[in-house]
Design a protein around this motif. Structure first.
Motif, short mmCIF file in Angstrom:
data_model
loop_
_atom_site.label_atom_id
_atom_site.label_comp_id
_atom_site.label_asym_id
_atom_site.label_seq_id
_atom_site.Cartn_x
_atom_site.Cartn_y
_atom_site.Cartn_z
N MET A 25 37.80 40.45 48.16
CA MET A 25 37.89 41.94 47.44
C MET A 25 38.33 42.82 48.44
O MET A 25 39.50 43.84 48.23
CB MET A 25 36.70 42.53 46.89
N GLY A 26 37.86 42.89 49.84
CA GLY A 26 38.03 43.81 50.65
C GLY A 26 39.64 43.49 51.33
O GLY A 26 40.20 44.50 51.54
N LEU A 27 39.73 42.14 51.71
CA LEU A 27 40.91 42.12 52.24
C LEU A 27 42.11 42.22 51.09
O LEU A 27 43.08 42.91 51.56
CB LEU A 27 41.09 40.49 52.82
N THR A 28 41.95 42.00 49.88
CA THR A 28 43.02 42.27 49.06
C THR A 28 42.95 43.58 48.89
O THR A 28 44.38 44.17 48.86
CB THR A 28 42.33 41.65 47.68
N GLY A 29 42.05 44.47 48.95
CA GLY A 29 42.12 45.91 48.65
C GLY A 29 42.92 46.49 50.03
O GLY A 29 43.72 47.32 49.91
N SER A 71 44.76 49.73 30.28
CA SER A 71 45.91 50.00 30.72
C SER A 71 47.24 49.26 30.46
O SER A 71 46.98 48.05 29.80
CB SER A 71 46.23 50.13 32.47
N ASN A 72 48.45 49.62 30.59
CA ASN A 72 49.48 48.87 30.33
C ASN A 72 49.70 47.92 31.42
O ASN A 72 49.16 47.89 32.44
CB ASN A 72 50.78 49.71 29.95
N HIS A 73 50.87 47.01 31.04
CA HIS A 73 50.88 46.04 32.17
C HIS A 73 52.38 45.71 32.19
O HIS A 73 53.21 45.11 31.45
CB HIS A 73 50.36 44.51 31.55
N VAL A 74 52.98 46.33 33.48
CA VAL A 74 54.22 46.20 33.79
C VAL A 74 54.75 45.31 34.89
O VAL A 74 55.95 45.27 35.15
CB VAL A 74 54.87 47.99 33.90
N SER A 75 53.89 44.83 35.61
CA SER A 75 54.37 43.97 36.54
C SER A 75 53.04 43.01 37.15
O SER A 75 51.99 43.30 36.94
CB SER A 75 54.50 44.81 38.02
N VAL A 76 53.34 41.88 37.63
CA VAL A 76 52.51 40.94 38.15
C VAL A 76 51.56 41.70 39.19
O VAL A 76 50.66 41.14 39.94
CB VAL A 76 53.17 39.71 38.71
N LEU A 77 52.02 42.90 39.92
CA LEU A 77 51.43 43.34 40.85
C LEU A 77 50.30 44.43 40.46
O LEU A 77 49.52 44.82 41.05
CB LEU A 77 52.50 44.26 41.77
N ASP A 78 50.32 44.77 39.09
CA ASP A 78 49.36 45.60 38.70
C ASP A 78 48.14 45.49 39.23
O ASP A 78 47.35 46.55 39.47
CB ASP A 78 49.44 45.74 37.32
N ASP A 79 47.57 44.22 39.01
CA ASP A 79 46.09 43.69 39.57
C ASP A 79 46.49 42.67 40.44
O ASP A 79 47.00 41.50 40.27
CB ASP A 79 45.37 43.48 38.44
N PRO A 80 46.17 43.02 41.78
CA PRO A 80 45.06 44.16 42.27
C PRO A 80 45.61 45.35 42.90
O PRO A 80 45.09 46.17 43.74
CB PRO A 80 44.32 43.38 43.41
N MET A 81 47.21 45.56 42.85
CA MET A 81 47.74 46.49 43.89
C MET A 81 47.32 47.79 43.47
O MET A 81 47.18 48.75 44.24
CB MET A 81 49.23 46.15 43.56
N VAL A 82 47.24 48.02 42.16
CA VAL A 82 46.73 49.71 42.01
C VAL A 82 45.49 49.89 42.30
O VAL A 82 45.34 51.09 42.48
CB VAL A 82 46.87 49.94 40.46
N TRP A 83 44.56 48.89 42.79
CA TRP A 83 43.26 49.58 43.24
C TRP A 83 43.55 49.73 44.75
O TRP A 83 42.38 50.22 45.34
CB TRP A 83 42.27 48.28 42.83
N GLY A 84 44.42 49.56 45.44
CA GLY A 84 44.83 50.02 46.74
C GLY A 84 44.83 51.55 46.70
O GLY A 84 44.79 52.10 47.60
N LEU A 85 44.69 51.91 45.57
CA LEU A 85 44.74 53.59 45.39
C LEU A 85 43.24 54.07 45.80
O LEU A 85 43.26 55.30 46.65
CB LEU A 85 44.97 54.28 44.40
N LEU A 86 42.37 53.17 45.80
CA LEU A 86 40.95 53.61 46.18
C LEU A 86 40.91 53.47 47.81
O LEU A 86 41.07 52.52 48.45
CB LEU A 86 39.93 52.43 45.69
N PRO A 87 39.99 54.56 48.26
CA PRO A 87 39.87 54.32 49.91
C PRO A 87 39.15 52.81 50.29
O PRO A 87 38.53 52.40 49.37
CB PRO A 87 39.08 55.45 50.21
#
Length: 384
Positions: A25-29, A71-87
């Motif tokens: 989880m950490g490295l993916t984040g 949420s809506n789903h617009v890309s294969v990147l949505d998860d986990p990429m959007v959680w990169g918004l978290l510190p």
């Protein structure tokens, strides 16, 4: 009544399991955060209030309900990429990060993938179009409902099966450590790249999570926009590389008022469950009248039917007309909450009302491939 809680030391998974989850989880984040902020422009709306919500849930012993993000789903990147918004301080604490559903035929197709995604807090989900094991009542739905709830202690088995032949490590082996978890879902059930980021209908599994989790979960709607430009379904070579220099926007709505949004439907559902429970308590025996079998209801009292959260006791609760109508309306209202966030962006016109109806998309069921152009709205569909 909620089961009593043993000491935290008893509840926790093994050190090996916790280390594996923290690293994955950490490295993916970390990778997600570097991609978002290092190679693209990011707009995050409502992130501060969402972080406050996560902070209030940092101690599992103090949680009072689960967290469901949708949420809506617009890309294969949505998860986990959007959680990169978290510190990054959030990224290495799996117990305060999301669980989600992932395609069984992709994420769990071999033991290596299965181990990676299990420790990455992904539940195996069968898509009905590609598997006979799909649908509303498959094991991943029960697992997700219980993660959002405060389940009774799990039986001694540490694994469960989704097909009768596979073996998946169950998060509910440690029910108190996992109690009131965070679950994120994409109710469209596939990547849907519409030019104006309009939404398909929401599959009814979202209604099970909202209605059957106990107690009622906190629900946060989200709207994602921009990741479809990083991984457009009609992109050219090299297809495996995400494009950079895009603007990615994620809007976090406030926690919904459950009573205002779903209260009447929850009351209808609970009433249906009570009626079915009462009906199930009546035992029936077969008697004979002039060589003709007849059903005779016994009058004596019997014990209530014992069920665990996430279990449905009768076919009426699973597939009955009233249950189906309730689920359809729950899904419709949840979709409307995300469309509200889309309208607040001010970039797109009104949603096509027909897109919110399951029957609108029946024409696409004839498409055999996992990737195709929708016959309904010309959008690019990716079922991977």
């Amino acid at each position: 009544m909620s089961p009593s809680r043993p000491p935290t030391a008893v509840q926790m998974p093994s050190l090996s399991m916790r280390v594996k989850s923290s690293m994955i989880m950490g490295l993916t984040g970390l990778i997600s955060r570097c991609f978002l902020h290092g190679f693209n422009r990011v707009e995050a709306h409502g992130l501060a209030q969402f972080r406050e919500l996560l902070d209030s849930r940092a101690d599992p012993e103090k949680r009072e309900r689960g967290l469901l993000t949708v949420s809506n789903h617009v890309s294969v990147l949505d998860d986990p990429m959007v959680w990169g918004l978290l510190p990054l301080s959030y990224a290495f604490n799996p117990n305060n990060l999301r669980w989600t559903l992932g395609a069984h035929d992709i994420c769990f197709k071999n033991p290596v993938f299965a181990s990676f995604f299990t420790h990455g807090q992904v539940l195996p989900c069968h898509r009905s179009k590609h598997s006979i094991y799909g649908g509303l009542f498959q094991p991943c739905m029960t697992q997700a409902i219980r993660l959002l709830s405060n389940p009774a202690p799990a039986p001694s088995e540490t694994h469960y099966s989704t097909t009768g032949t596979d073996s998946i490590l169950s998060p509910l082996t440690h029910p108190y450590y996992r109690r009131y978890s965070w679950v994120h879902v994409f109710p469209e059930g596939l990547v849907h790249q519409h030019p104006d980021v309009d939404l398909r209908y929401f599959k009814w599994g979202i209604a099970r999570l909202i209605l059957e989790s106990e107690p009622k979960p906190d629900i946060v709607p989200m709207f994602i926009d921009g990741t479809q430009k990083c991984m457009a379904e009609d992109r050219g070579f090299p297809k495996f590389l995400p494009r950079i220099g895009k603007t990615i926007s994620v809007t976090f709505g406030p926690v919904l008022s459950y009573e205002e949004t779903f209260g009447d439907l929850k009351s209808k559902w609970d009433d249906l469950v009570r009626r079915e429970n009462a009906r199930q308590q009546k035992t029936k025996t077969v008697g004979w009248l002039w060589k003709t079998p007849v059903v005779v209801e016994q009058a004596e009292e019997v014990q209530p039917v014992e069920t665990q959260v996430g279990e449905l006791m009768s076919e009426e609760l699973r597939c009955g007309k009233e249950a189906t109508e309730i689920r359809i309306e729950v899904a419709r209202r949840m979709r409307e909450e995300i469309l509200r966030l889309r309208r607040e962006r001010g970039l797109y016109g009104e949603s096509d009302v027909s897109f919110g109806l399951a029957e609108t998309w029946k024409v696409d069921k004839k498409e055999g491939g996992k990737k195709y152009t929708s016959n309904v709205d010309g959008s690019r569909i990716n079922q991977d």
